[in-house]
Write an enzyme that holds these catalytic residues in place. Sequence first.
Site, PDB file in Angstrom:
ATOM      1  N   HIS A 136      45.134 -75.835  11.089  1.00 45.40           N
ATOM      2  CA  HIS A 136      44.155 -76.100  12.148  1.00 45.40           C
ATOM      3  C   HIS A 136      42.495 -75.854  11.827  1.00 45.40           C
ATOM      4  O   HIS A 136      42.597 -75.466  10.867  1.00 45.40           O
ATOM      5  CB  HIS A 136      44.416 -75.007  13.443  1.00 45.40           C
ATOM      6  N   LYS A 140      40.166 -72.159  15.980  1.00 46.87           N
ATOM      7  CA  LYS A 140      41.420 -71.791  16.425  1.00 46.87           C
ATOM      8  C   LYS A 140      41.641 -70.274  16.253  1.00 46.87           C
ATOM      9  O   LYS A 140      41.501 -69.632  15.120  1.00 46.87           O
ATOM     10  CB  LYS A 140      42.396 -72.450  15.803  1.00 46.87           C
TER      11      LYS A 140
HETATM   12  N1  LIG Z   1      49.484 -77.264  23.815  1.00 48.06           N
HETATM   13  C1  LIG Z   1      48.829 -78.085  23.040  1.00 48.06           C
HETATM   14  O1  LIG Z   1      49.493 -78.913  22.988  1.00 48.06           O
HETATM   15  C2  LIG Z   1      47.671 -77.357  22.618  1.00 48.06           C
HETATM   16  C3  LIG Z   1      46.698 -78.276  22.071  1.00 48.06           C
HETATM   17  C4  LIG Z   1      45.369 -77.858  21.407  1.00 48.06           C
HETATM   18  C5  LIG Z   1      45.128 -76.913  22.028  1.00 48.06           C
HETATM   19  N2  LIG Z   1      45.903 -75.760  22.593  1.00 48.06           N
HETATM   20  C6  LIG Z   1      45.453 -74.558  23.139  1.00 48.06           C
HETATM   21  O2  LIG Z   1      44.580 -74.528  24.008  1.00 48.06           O
HETATM   22  C7  LIG Z   1      43.805 -73.475  24.127  1.00 48.06           C
HETATM   23  C8  LIG Z   1      42.188 -73.905  24.220  1.00 48.06           C
HETATM   24  O3  LIG Z   1      42.035 -74.677  23.012  1.00 48.06           O
HETATM   25  P1  LIG Z   1      40.888 -75.381  22.764  1.00 48.06           P
HETATM   26  O4  LIG Z   1      40.726 -75.973  21.091  1.00 48.06           O
HETATM   27  O5  LIG Z   1      40.575 -76.621  23.723  1.00 48.06           O
HETATM   28  O6  LIG Z   1      39.839 -74.244  22.889  1.00 48.06           O
HETATM   29  P2  LIG Z   1      38.360 -74.261  23.228  1.00 48.06           P
HETATM   30  O7  LIG Z   1      37.396 -75.635  22.907  1.00 48.06           O
HETATM   31  O8  LIG Z   1      37.409 -72.923  22.776  1.00 48.06           O
HETATM   32  O9  LIG Z   1      38.117 -74.166  24.916  1.00 48.06           O
HETATM   33  C9  LIG Z   1      38.451 -73.046  25.444  1.00 48.06           C
HETATM   34  C10 LIG Z   1      38.125 -73.219  27.072  1.00 48.06           C
HETATM   35  O10 LIG Z   1      38.437 -72.058  27.631  1.00 48.06           O
HETATM   36  C11 LIG Z   1      37.323 -71.735  28.525  1.00 48.06           C
HETATM   37  N3  LIG Z   1      37.522 -70.261  28.552  1.00 48.06           N
HETATM   38  C12 LIG Z   1      37.354 -69.498  27.758  1.00 48.06           C
HETATM   39  N4  LIG Z   1      37.554 -68.111  28.280  1.00 48.06           N
HETATM   40  C13 LIG Z   1      37.725 -68.200  29.411  1.00 48.06           C
HETATM   41  C14 LIG Z   1      37.773 -67.328  30.433  1.00 48.06           C
HETATM   42  N5  LIG Z   1      37.710 -66.013  30.201  1.00 48.06           N
HETATM   43  N6  LIG Z   1      38.208 -67.787  31.905  1.00 48.06           N
HETATM   44  C15 LIG Z   1      37.954 -69.047  32.208  1.00 48.06           C
HETATM   45  N7  LIG Z   1      37.782 -70.067  31.006  1.00 48.06           N
HETATM   46  C16 LIG Z   1      37.741 -69.667  29.973  1.00 48.06           C
HETATM   47  C17 LIG Z   1      36.134 -72.114  28.011  1.00 48.06           C
HETATM   48  O11 LIG Z   1      35.224 -72.912  29.097  1.00 48.06           O
HETATM   49  P3  LIG Z   1      34.133 -72.080  29.621  1.00 48.06           P
HETATM   50  O12 LIG Z   1      33.390 -71.000  28.701  1.00 48.06           O
HETATM   51  O13 LIG Z   1      33.274 -73.159  30.021  1.00 48.06           O
HETATM   52  O14 LIG Z   1      34.618 -71.236  30.823  1.00 48.06           O
HETATM   53  C18 LIG Z   1      36.495 -73.469  27.116  1.00 48.06           C
HETATM   54  O15 LIG Z   1      36.247 -74.457  27.693  1.00 48.06           O
HETATM   55  C19 LIG Z   1      44.303 -72.591  22.720  1.00 48.06           C
HETATM   56  O16 LIG Z   1      44.938 -71.587  23.172  1.00 48.06           O
HETATM   57  C20 LIG Z   1      44.750 -73.747  21.841  1.00 48.06           C
HETATM   58  O17 LIG Z   1      45.462 -72.970  21.125  1.00 48.06           O
HETATM   59  C21 LIG Z   1      46.976 -76.335  22.857  1.00 48.06           C
END
Ligand SMILES: NC(=O)c1ccc[n+]([C@@H]2O[C@H](COP(=O)([O-])OP(=O)(O)OC[C@H]3O[C@@H](n4cnc5c(N)ncnc54)[C@H](OP(=O)(O)O)[C@@H]3O)[C@@H](O)[C@H]2O)c1
Length: 242
Positions: A136, A140
């Site tokens: 990844h 991540k």
């Molecule tokens: N299931 C799937 O198919 C799949 C696919 C891809 C990723 N994921 C997972 O999805 C998650 C996010 O991944 P990503 O790559 O999109 O991460 P990212 O780009 O870092 O985005 C994370 C988001 O979470 C928000 N956030 C962080 N801490 C927070 C808090 N305490 N309260 C509220 N909002 C908060 C942030 O928004 P703000 O700072 O604006 O609040 C940010 O927009 C990870 O766990 C990843 O492993 C899953």
Amino acid sequence: MRVAVVGATGRTGSEVANEASDRGHEVVPLSRTPEGDQRDVADLPAVLADADALVDFTVPEATVEHAHVAAESGVPLVVGTTGFDDDQFGTLVDAADAVPVLKASNFAKGVQALRRVVRAGVAALPEYDVELIDTHHNGKRDAPSGTALTLLEDIDEARDEELDRTYGREGEHDRASDEVGVHVRRAGNVRGEHEVLLAGDDETLTLTHRAESRRVFAAGAVDAAERLAGRDPGFYDFSDVV
Ligand SMILES: NC(=O)c1ccc[n+]([C@@H]2O[C@H](COP(=O)([O-])OP(=O)(O)OC[C@H]3O[C@@H](n4cnc5c(N)ncnc54)[C@H](OP(=O)(O)O)[C@@H]3O)[C@@H](O)[C@H]2O)c1
């Protein structure tokens, strides 16, 4: 549908918001630092008073808070966040007493197919060594990925035993027949790649899924949100509804 998206500023949540909007849904993006049409995540209870689904791609500690609000508001919850510990996972299961909750470690349809193929391959080749590689992007946080953990469960199920996880290798040691090697790489902007290697004497079988864009995760998550609406409370698997 009116779809609330938390993590809407994030790499995946922003794609979910775009995908839902492209399908004609009314999207309410929420963020801790709202800009433009985004709402403050502190407004989540008010937003959910008038929403058909909540999609969450954030971090585990935030998702558990959002799950409480979804349960209290009676709004179906789609969870893409990965990396939960047992207590946090329990909170999601508790929320499923009140509302439909669908959590998937990977919303790509190809990964759902990969899981079936991996189970079949491992079952068909019981003497073969199994190794798993998870690659990844460098942002991540959790390792191994949620998808890798799901694939490990699939491998155990197909082997009918819990294989010992060997995370990377260093130094000298003999490989046991009941171990599975798990290798994690974090680099660049790789969207997500999982490879399962089955190796016997003189042949190997490699099963690989590669996400070329986050849109595949977003499409699966919006599919889930659409199909969760109107369901009874409970904990759903992606393959149950999509
Ligand atoms: N299931 C799937 O198919 C799949 C696919 C891809 C990723 N994921 C997972 O999805 C998650 C996010 O991944 P990503 O790559 O999109 O991460 P990212 O780009 O870092 O985005 C994370 C988001 O979470 C928000 N956030 C962080 N801490 C927070 C808090 N305490 N309260 C509220 N909002 C908060 C942030 O928004 P703000 O700072 O604006 O609040 C940010 O927009 C990870 O766990 C990843 O492993 C899953």
